[in-house]
Design an enzyme around this catalytic site. Structure first.
Site, PDB file in Angstrom:
ATOM      1  N   ARG A  58       0.836  -1.216   0.000  1.00 52.81           N
ATOM      2  CA  ARG A  58       0.000   0.000   0.000  1.00 52.81           C
ATOM      3  C   ARG A  58       0.865   1.259   0.000  1.00 52.81           C
ATOM      4  NH1 ARG A  58      -3.554   2.766   4.476  1.00 52.81           N
ATOM      5  NH2 ARG A  58      -4.897   4.049   3.151  1.00 52.81           N
ATOM      6  N   HIS A  62       0.776   4.354  -2.634  1.00 57.16           N
ATOM      7  CA  HIS A  62       0.575   5.755  -2.250  1.00 57.16           C
ATOM      8  C   HIS A  62       1.762   6.633  -2.643  1.00 57.16           C
ATOM      9  CE1 HIS A  62      -3.121   5.538   0.565  1.00 57.16           C
ATOM     10  NE2 HIS A  62      -3.152   4.565  -0.324  1.00 57.16           N
ATOM     11  N   ASN A  88      -3.210   9.275   4.332  1.00 55.95           N
ATOM     12  CA  ASN A  88      -1.999   8.480   4.586  1.00 55.95           C
ATOM     13  C   ASN A  88      -1.764   8.175   6.063  1.00 55.95           C
ATOM     14  OD1 ASN A  88      -1.231   8.073   1.965  1.00 55.95           O
ATOM     15  ND2 ASN A  88       0.024   9.935   1.853  1.00 55.95           N
ATOM     16  N   HIS A 188      -6.030  -5.773  -2.714  1.00 55.51           N
ATOM     17  CA  HIS A 188      -6.915  -5.885  -1.547  1.00 55.51           C
ATOM     18  C   HIS A 188      -7.286  -7.341  -1.288  1.00 55.51           C
ATOM     19  CE1 HIS A 188      -8.377  -1.406  -1.759  1.00 55.51           C
ATOM     20  NE2 HIS A 188      -7.094  -1.514  -1.483  1.00 55.51           N
TER      21      HIS A 188
HETATM   22  C1  HEM Z   1      -8.438   1.586  -6.573  1.00 56.45           C
HETATM   23  C2  HEM Z   1      -8.417   2.493  -5.642  1.00 56.45           C
HETATM   24  C3  HEM Z   1      -8.057   2.174  -4.214  1.00 56.45           C
HETATM   25  C4  HEM Z   1      -8.746   2.577  -3.126  1.00 56.45           C
HETATM   26  C5  HEM Z   1      -9.983   3.446  -3.104  1.00 56.45           C
HETATM   27  C6  HEM Z   1      -8.068   2.011  -1.975  1.00 56.45           C
HETATM   28  C7  HEM Z   1      -8.477   2.209  -0.675  1.00 56.45           C
HETATM   29  C8  HEM Z   1      -7.934   1.552   0.413  1.00 56.45           C
HETATM   30  C9  HEM Z   1      -8.427   1.675   1.752  1.00 56.45           C
HETATM   31  C10 HEM Z   1      -9.589   2.558   2.198  1.00 56.45           C
HETATM   32  C11 HEM Z   1      -7.668   0.880   2.540  1.00 56.45           C
HETATM   33  C12 HEM Z   1      -7.798   0.689   4.044  1.00 56.45           C
HETATM   34  C13 HEM Z   1      -6.956   1.699   4.776  1.00 56.45           C
HETATM   35  C14 HEM Z   1      -7.097   1.609   6.269  1.00 56.45           C
HETATM   36  O1  HEM Z   1      -8.197   1.817   6.758  1.00 56.45           O
HETATM   37  O2  HEM Z   1      -6.121   1.304   6.952  1.00 56.45           O
HETATM   38  C15 HEM Z   1      -6.703   0.231   1.698  1.00 56.45           C
HETATM   39  C16 HEM Z   1      -5.783  -0.687   2.105  1.00 56.45           C
HETATM   40  C17 HEM Z   1      -4.887  -1.306   1.279  1.00 56.45           C
HETATM   41  N1  HEM Z   1      -4.652  -1.008  -0.044  1.00 56.45           N
HETATM   42 FE1  HEM Z   1      -5.843   0.114  -1.232  1.00 56.45          FE
HETATM   43  N2  HEM Z   1      -7.003   1.278  -2.400  1.00 56.45           N
HETATM   44  C18 HEM Z   1      -6.960   1.341  -3.757  1.00 56.45           C
HETATM   45  C19 HEM Z   1      -6.006   0.783  -4.571  1.00 56.45           C
HETATM   46  C20 HEM Z   1      -4.924   0.070  -4.114  1.00 56.45           C
HETATM   47  C21 HEM Z   1      -3.807  -0.344  -4.933  1.00 56.45           C
HETATM   48  C22 HEM Z   1      -3.649   0.011  -6.400  1.00 56.45           C
HETATM   49  C23 HEM Z   1      -2.979  -1.056  -4.135  1.00 56.45           C
HETATM   50  C24 HEM Z   1      -1.674  -1.691  -4.477  1.00 56.45           C
HETATM   51  C25 HEM Z   1      -1.323  -2.110  -5.644  1.00 56.45           C
HETATM   52  C26 HEM Z   1      -3.581  -1.105  -2.825  1.00 56.45           C
HETATM   53  C27 HEM Z   1      -3.093  -1.790  -1.750  1.00 56.45           C
HETATM   54  C28 HEM Z   1      -3.667  -1.817  -0.504  1.00 56.45           C
HETATM   55  C29 HEM Z   1      -3.263  -2.729   0.543  1.00 56.45           C
HETATM   56  C30 HEM Z   1      -2.254  -3.844   0.417  1.00 56.45           C
HETATM   57  C31 HEM Z   1      -4.017  -2.393   1.668  1.00 56.45           C
HETATM   58  C32 HEM Z   1      -3.929  -3.033   3.053  1.00 56.45           C
HETATM   59  C33 HEM Z   1      -2.891  -2.279   3.867  1.00 56.45           C
HETATM   60  C34 HEM Z   1      -2.586  -2.858   5.228  1.00 56.45           C
HETATM   61  O3  HEM Z   1      -3.049  -3.945   5.571  1.00 56.45           O
HETATM   62  O4  HEM Z   1      -1.814  -2.204   5.956  1.00 56.45           O
HETATM   63  N3  HEM Z   1      -4.738  -0.383  -2.842  1.00 56.45           N
HETATM   64  N4  HEM Z   1      -6.872   0.684   0.398  1.00 56.45           N
END
Ligand code: HEM
Length: 321
Positions: A58, A62, A88, A188
């Site tokens: 993630r 970002h 962030n 995700h």
């Molecule tokens: C398409 C649009 C995207 C949206 C709207 C989005 C939104 C989010 C949100 C809301 C979270 C949870 C954050 C939290 O509450 O801690 C999250 C987590 C995460 N996102 Fe996305 N995301 C997107 C695309 C991506 C992309 C492109 C990647 C990587 C290639 C990614 C990888 C991750 C990962 C791995 C997590 C889990 C992080 C953790 O467990 O610490 N996301 N994302």
């Protein structure tokens, strides 16, 4: 040379200049062991804290709406950096710690040579591999940015409640297409989200529906237990995929078919006709997802990179030299 030919050549060079300067063998002479050094750190960190894998992927995303490690810079009294933008604040400490540890190990062998942006790109690939996901060759040669602004992160990054229209538009501004959107969202398939990122889907969805009708009711009632309407723990997180939260697989797409996408932007990919076909394909063919994901990560890793003499090779990833 013919004038038209010359013009064509100039345009081609300009358009492809940033990614053309990235190469797999970039540190072949200057730091030949960089990949194995970073891999060792990823392995150790993963053993200690398996949540670091998703957290780092993630962090890379970002950063990569301009991959120059501007996301690891700390704020200063005069400047609120990207990492302190609201969107962030939930980036996990273990992701930053992974980068710091990997950079320190690389610096010990090749001081002043490898950028923080490249360290993050290699680490991300390694964490995906360690959790069962695809492998790809990381092109390197990114340099580190000297500017990091919270407002830029807020303006650039997609929100959890985005529709497919908004997501496509947002990705297009970075040169990413529909296939990139659907495959990258597959990240995700592991990791966690805080309750506030999806609780509106459970309690106050719209004037006619208290709950998001695209969400499976059994999934919703499980989530309600951990994320009550009032008095819940704001630090509590729920897994994107409750069955294999530490595995990089294609469960994400299977979940979407079952109405078990956690945030709106996930489930929307199945609700929208334009993206649904690909969700179905990736739910059935894991390898097709892995190939598309690896290609899209390579593409994302080239967005807005600094190469040549722009930027710098930061010594400490949290501050400019
Ligand atoms: C398409 C649009 C995207 C949206 C709207 C989005 C939104 C989010 C949100 C809301 C979270 C949870 C954050 C939290 O509450 O801690 C999250 C987590 C995460 N996102 Fe996305 N995301 C997107 C695309 C991506 C992309 C492109 C990647 C990587 C290639 C990614 C990888 C991750 C990962 C791995 C997590 C889990 C992080 C953790 O467990 O610490 N996301 N994302």
């Amino acid at each position: 040379m013919d004038k038209t030919l010359l013009l064509l050549l100039v345009i081609t060079v300009c358009v492809s200049s940033s990614s053309a300067q990235l190469s797999v063998g970039f540190y072949g002479r200057s730091c030949p062991r960089v990949e194995s050094i970073v891999k060792r750190v990823a392995l150790d960190k993963f053993k200690q804290a398996p949540t670091s894998a998703a957290a780092t992927v993630r962090l890379f995303f970002h950063d990569c709406f301009g991959c120059d490690a501007s996301v690891t810079l700390a704020s200063t009294p005069a400047n609120r950096a990207e990492k302190d933008a609201d969107i962030n604040k939930s980036l996990a400490g273990d992701a930053f710690d992974s980068v710091m540890k990997a950079k320190k190990a690389v610096e010990a062998e090749c001081p002043g040579v490898v950028s923080c942006a490249d360290v993050l790109a290699i680490l991300t690939r390694d964490f995906v591999g360690l959790t069962g996901g695809p492998a790809w060759q990381v092109k390197k040669g990114r340099r580190d940015g000297r500017i990091s602004r919270a407002e830029a992160a807020t303006a650039n990054l997609p929100g959890a409640e985005f529709s497919v229209n908004q997501l496509l538009k947002n990705f297009a501004t970075k040169g990413l297409n529909l296939v990139d959107l659907v495959s990258l969202s597959g990240a995700h398939t592991f990791g966690f989200a805080h309750c506030d990122q999806f609780s509106s889907r459970l309690y106050n969805f719209s004037s006619s529906n208290r709950m998001d009708p695209t969400m499976s009711s059994s999934f919703a009632s499980d989530l309600k237990k951990s994320c009550p309407i009032r008095g819940g723990n704001p630090n509590l997180v729920e897994p994107f995929d409750p069955v294999t939260p530490f595995e990089f697989d294609n469960a994400y797409y299977k979940n979407l078919l079952a109405g078990r996408g956690l945030v709106t932007s996930d489930q929307e990919l199945y609700s929208d006709r334009r993206t649904r076909k690909l969700v179905r394909l990736f739910s059935k063919k894991r390898q097709r997802f892995f190939n598309a994901f690896a290609d899209a990560m390579d593409k994302m890793g080239s967005i807005g990179v600094k190469t040549g003499t722009s930027g710098e090779i930061r010594r400490d990833c949290s501050r400019i030299n």
